[in-house]
Design a protein around this motif. Structure first.
Motif, PDB file in Angstrom:
ATOM      1  N   HIS A  58      -2.528  25.634 -22.538  1.00  0.00           N
ATOM      2  CA  HIS A  58      -2.792  26.493 -23.806  1.00  0.00           C
ATOM      3  C   HIS A  58      -2.984  27.941 -23.641  1.00  0.00           C
ATOM      4  CE1 HIS A  58      -2.729  22.889 -26.274  1.00  0.00           C
ATOM      5  NE2 HIS A  58      -3.670  22.289 -25.430  1.00  0.00           N
ATOM      6  N   PHE A  59      -3.227  28.256 -22.408  1.00  0.00           N
ATOM      7  CA  PHE A  59      -3.401  29.681 -22.122  1.00  0.00           C
ATOM      8  C   PHE A  59      -2.273  30.432 -22.179  1.00  0.00           C
ATOM      9  CE2 PHE A  59      -3.118  33.334 -19.126  1.00  0.00           C
ATOM     10  CZ  PHE A  59      -4.351  33.798 -19.335  1.00  0.00           C
ATOM     11  N   GLN A  60      -2.478  31.635 -23.072  1.00  0.00           N
ATOM     12  CA  GLN A  60      -1.418  32.443 -23.572  1.00  0.00           C
ATOM     13  C   GLN A  60      -0.540  31.865 -24.708  1.00  0.00           C
ATOM     14  OE1 GLN A  60       0.295  34.627 -20.437  1.00  0.00           O
ATOM     15  NE2 GLN A  60       0.441  36.555 -21.693  1.00  0.00           N
ATOM     16  N   SER A  61      -1.024  30.704 -25.241  1.00  0.00           N
ATOM     17  CA  SER A  61       0.124  30.013 -25.968  1.00  0.00           C
ATOM     18  C   SER A  61      -0.455  29.721 -27.476  1.00  0.00           C
ATOM     19  CB  SER A  61       0.614  28.897 -25.508  1.00  0.00           C
ATOM     20  OG  SER A  61      -0.288  27.889 -25.389  1.00  0.00           O
ATOM     21  N   CYS A  62      -1.792  30.082 -27.581  1.00  0.00           N
ATOM     22  CA  CYS A  62      -2.574  29.930 -28.731  1.00  0.00           C
ATOM     23  C   CYS A  62      -3.394  31.232 -29.266  1.00  0.00           C
ATOM     24  CB  CYS A  62      -3.636  28.872 -28.753  1.00  0.00           C
ATOM     25  SG  CYS A  62      -4.498  28.362 -30.004  1.00  0.00           S
ATOM     26  N   ALA A  63      -3.294  31.486 -30.279  1.00  0.00           N
ATOM     27  CA  ALA A  63      -4.412  32.906 -30.679  1.00  0.00           C
ATOM     28  C   ALA A  63      -5.615  32.720 -30.512  1.00  0.00           C
ATOM     29  CB  ALA A  63      -3.760  33.220 -32.098  1.00  0.00           C
ATOM     30  N   ASN A  64      -6.123  31.378 -30.496  1.00  0.00           N
ATOM     31  CA  ASN A  64      -7.663  31.217 -30.245  1.00  0.00           C
ATOM     32  C   ASN A  64      -7.873  30.887 -28.854  1.00  0.00           C
ATOM     33  OD1 ASN A  64      -8.918  31.987 -32.764  1.00  0.00           O
ATOM     34  ND2 ASN A  64      -8.242  29.895 -33.375  1.00  0.00           N
ATOM     35  N   LEU A 137     -17.889  27.894 -33.401  1.00  0.00           N
ATOM     36  CA  LEU A 137     -16.851  27.812 -32.158  1.00  0.00           C
ATOM     37  C   LEU A 137     -16.821  26.230 -32.040  1.00  0.00           C
ATOM     38  CD1 LEU A 137     -18.101  30.468 -29.681  1.00  0.00           C
ATOM     39  CD2 LEU A 137     -16.292  30.582 -31.462  1.00  0.00           C
ATOM     40  N   SER A 138     -15.491  25.946 -31.748  1.00  0.00           N
ATOM     41  CA  SER A 138     -15.328  24.422 -31.405  1.00  0.00           C
ATOM     42  C   SER A 138     -14.907  24.108 -30.147  1.00  0.00           C
ATOM     43  CB  SER A 138     -14.428  24.172 -32.472  1.00  0.00           C
ATOM     44  OG  SER A 138     -14.180  22.466 -32.801  1.00  0.00           O
ATOM     45  N   CYS A 139     -14.099  22.928 -29.995  1.00  0.00           N
ATOM     46  CA  CYS A 139     -13.783  22.542 -28.570  1.00  0.00           C
ATOM     47  C   CYS A 139     -12.265  22.291 -28.366  1.00  0.00           C
ATOM     48  CB  CYS A 139     -14.360  21.003 -28.479  1.00  0.00           C
ATOM     49  SG  CYS A 139     -14.013  19.999 -27.198  1.00  0.00           S
ATOM     50  N   GLY A 140     -11.694  22.378 -27.326  1.00  0.00           N
ATOM     51  CA  GLY A 140     -10.354  22.372 -27.274  1.00  0.00           C
ATOM     52  C   GLY A 140      -9.569  23.439 -27.985  1.00  0.00           C
ATOM     53  N   SER A 141      -8.272  23.278 -27.695  1.00  0.00           N
ATOM     54  CA  SER A 141      -7.441  24.372 -28.476  1.00  0.00           C
ATOM     55  C   SER A 141      -6.754  23.788 -29.623  1.00  0.00           C
ATOM     56  CB  SER A 141      -6.179  24.516 -27.415  1.00  0.00           C
ATOM     57  OG  SER A 141      -5.166  25.378 -27.978  1.00  0.00           O
ATOM     58  N   CYS A 142      -7.027  24.840 -30.678  1.00  0.00           N
ATOM     59  CA  CYS A 142      -6.593  24.453 -32.134  1.00  0.00           C
ATOM     60  C   CYS A 142      -5.104  24.048 -32.165  1.00  0.00           C
ATOM     61  CB  CYS A 142      -7.044  25.401 -33.256  1.00  0.00           C
ATOM     62  SG  CYS A 142      -6.399  26.989 -32.702  1.00  0.00           S
ATOM     63  N   ARG A 143      -4.406  24.890 -31.376  1.00  0.00           N
ATOM     64  CA  ARG A 143      -2.780  24.404 -31.309  1.00  0.00           C
ATOM     65  C   ARG A 143      -2.533  22.988 -31.022  1.00  0.00           C
ATOM     66  NH1 ARG A 143       0.410  24.668 -26.647  1.00  0.00           N
ATOM     67  NH2 ARG A 143       2.548  24.647 -27.026  1.00  0.00           N
ATOM     68  N   SER A 144      -3.370  22.517 -30.336  1.00  0.00           N
ATOM     69  CA  SER A 144      -3.424  20.996 -29.969  1.00  0.00           C
ATOM     70  C   SER A 144      -3.768  20.104 -31.168  1.00  0.00           C
ATOM     71  CB  SER A 144      -4.073  20.490 -28.403  1.00  0.00           C
ATOM     72  OG  SER A 144      -3.936  19.210 -28.462  1.00  0.00           O
ATOM     73  N   TYR A 145      -4.969  20.236 -31.643  1.00  0.00           N
ATOM     74  CA  TYR A 145      -5.628  19.242 -32.579  1.00  0.00           C
ATOM     75  C   TYR A 145      -5.369  19.444 -34.111  1.00  0.00           C
ATOM     76  CZ  TYR A 145      -9.496  22.707 -32.811  1.00  0.00           C
ATOM     77  OH  TYR A 145     -10.474  23.895 -32.990  1.00  0.00           O
ATOM     78  N   LEU A 146      -4.802  20.821 -34.252  1.00  0.00           N
ATOM     79  CA  LEU A 146      -4.403  21.127 -35.540  1.00  0.00           C
ATOM     80  C   LEU A 146      -2.797  21.252 -35.744  1.00  0.00           C
ATOM     81  CD1 LEU A 146      -6.761  23.586 -36.732  1.00  0.00           C
ATOM     82  CD2 LEU A 146      -6.895  21.186 -37.480  1.00  0.00           C
ATOM     83  N   ILE A 151       4.351  25.367 -31.741  1.00  0.00           N
ATOM     84  CA  ILE A 151       4.257  26.997 -31.383  1.00  0.00           C
ATOM     85  C   ILE A 151       3.131  27.225 -32.468  1.00  0.00           C
ATOM     86  CG2 ILE A 151       5.381  28.973 -31.709  1.00  0.00           C
ATOM     87  CD1 ILE A 151       7.867  27.758 -30.899  1.00  0.00           C
ATOM     88  N   CYS A 152       2.101  28.183 -31.860  1.00  0.00           N
ATOM     89  CA  CYS A 152       1.320  28.958 -32.608  1.00  0.00           C
ATOM     90  C   CYS A 152       1.574  29.730 -33.680  1.00  0.00           C
ATOM     91  CB  CYS A 152       0.300  29.558 -31.703  1.00  0.00           C
ATOM     92  SG  CYS A 152      -1.201  30.401 -32.413  1.00  0.00           S
ATOM     93  N   GLN A 153       1.726  29.251 -34.936  1.00  0.00           N
ATOM     94  CA  GLN A 153       2.108  30.322 -36.047  1.00  0.00           C
ATOM     95  C   GLN A 153       1.549  31.619 -36.248  1.00  0.00           C
ATOM     96  OE1 GLN A 153       4.742  29.095 -38.185  1.00  0.00           O
ATOM     97  NE2 GLN A 153       4.898  27.726 -36.512  1.00  0.00           N
ATOM     98  N   PHE A 154       0.464  31.709 -35.684  1.00  0.00           N
ATOM     99  CA  PHE A 154      -0.249  33.222 -35.843  1.00  0.00           C
ATOM    100  C   PHE A 154       0.414  33.954 -34.700  1.00  0.00           C
ATOM    101  CE2 PHE A 154      -3.107  36.578 -34.703  1.00  0.00           C
ATOM    102  CZ  PHE A 154      -3.369  36.967 -36.229  1.00  0.00           C
ATOM    103  N   LEU A 155       0.737  33.490 -33.588  1.00  0.00           N
ATOM    104  CA  LEU A 155       1.376  34.301 -32.735  1.00  0.00           C
ATOM    105  C   LEU A 155       2.984  34.401 -32.876  1.00  0.00           C
ATOM    106  CD1 LEU A 155      -0.008  32.937 -29.289  1.00  0.00           C
ATOM    107  CD2 LEU A 155      -0.548  34.945 -30.428  1.00  0.00           C
ATOM    108  N   ASP A 156       3.401  33.597 -33.593  1.00  0.00           N
ATOM    109  CA  ASP A 156       4.735  33.600 -34.008  1.00  0.00           C
ATOM    110  C   ASP A 156       5.105  34.672 -35.380  1.00  0.00           C
ATOM    111  OD1 ASP A 156       7.559  32.662 -33.537  1.00  0.00           O
ATOM    112  OD2 ASP A 156       7.490  31.661 -35.461  1.00  0.00           O
TER     113      ASP A 156
END
Length: 213
Positions: A58-64, A137-146, A151-156
């Motif tokens: 998830h590194f560099q692939s999610c805005a969070n 703050l939560s746990c894990g990558s929101c790109r995965s669990y949401l 593709i992360c819509q915020f980055l896109d």
């Protein structure tokens, strides 16, 4: 829900009552929760560096996720303005959903989504009680669990699909979660390497935090 008027001087007795209320709110959803003083939180760059080495997918692939999260020193300085936080540990059952690598990629996100929702609910409750700088703050990558690893819509496009729930993990901000959980007396186990069989893991958990300021 009654929304409180913002007061310049916060009543400490009322604050302690509200903190206890947030703990009870979290505990209603299969979690353990505790009020902590923020001075016990270890925030350091080694934790954030673990997102890069070995590289998380998830590194560099999610805005969070790193490298997009704030610098450790910036976050550390900001958090010192908060005296209290609610630490929340969601009990993952069965533990195999995190510990068994054959099913964790599918099932772990269900639990990560749940802790993210709990964190968001506590954060909103604190905000409406007048603690308008409350931050979760939560746990894990929101790109995965949401977003189911899409593709992360915020980055896109600059527009997040889940702005109220999506948030960085504690580790993405540099918080040593293992150390913090152990400090408050909860059990926590290192889960990750495939060579560790899930039957050797007594329990699994997803951890979040809400800072109250």
């Amino acid at each position: 829900m009654h929304i409180k008027k913002i007061n310049q001087c916060k009543d400490q007795n009322e604050l302690l009552i509200n903190l206890d209320k947030y703990v009870k709110m979290a505990e209603e959803q299969r979690t353990s929760a505790v009020i902590i003083n923020t001075n016990i939180i270890d925030i350091n760059e080694m934790v954030k560096l673990k997102c890069r080495i070995p590289r998380c997918f998830h590194f560099q692939s999610c805005a969070n996720c790193p490298p997009f999260t704030p610098d450790v020193e910036v976050f550390k300085k900001a958090i010192r303005k908060c005296n209290y936080a609610i630490l929340i540990k969601y009990n993952v059952e069965p533990a195999e959903d995190f510990a068994d690598r054959k099913i964790s990629l599918k099932n772990a996100k269900l639990h990560e989504r749940q802790i993210a929702k709990i964190v968001a609910e506590v954060e909103i409750a604190a905000f409406q009680d007048g603690y308008y700088l409350a931050m979760g703050l939560s746990c894990g990558s929101c790109r995965s669990y949401l977003c189911n690893d899409e593709i992360c819509q915020f980055l896109d496009s600059g527009r997040c699909k889940f702005p109220r729930v999506a948030r960085p993990s504690m580790e993405a901000m540099g918080i040593d979660v293992y150390k913090l959980v152990a400090t408050v007396g909860w059990d926590i186990y290192p889960i990750g390497p495939e060579k560790v069989h899930h039957s050797t893991i007594p329990s699994a958990s997803a951890v979040g935090i809400v800072f109250i300021a």
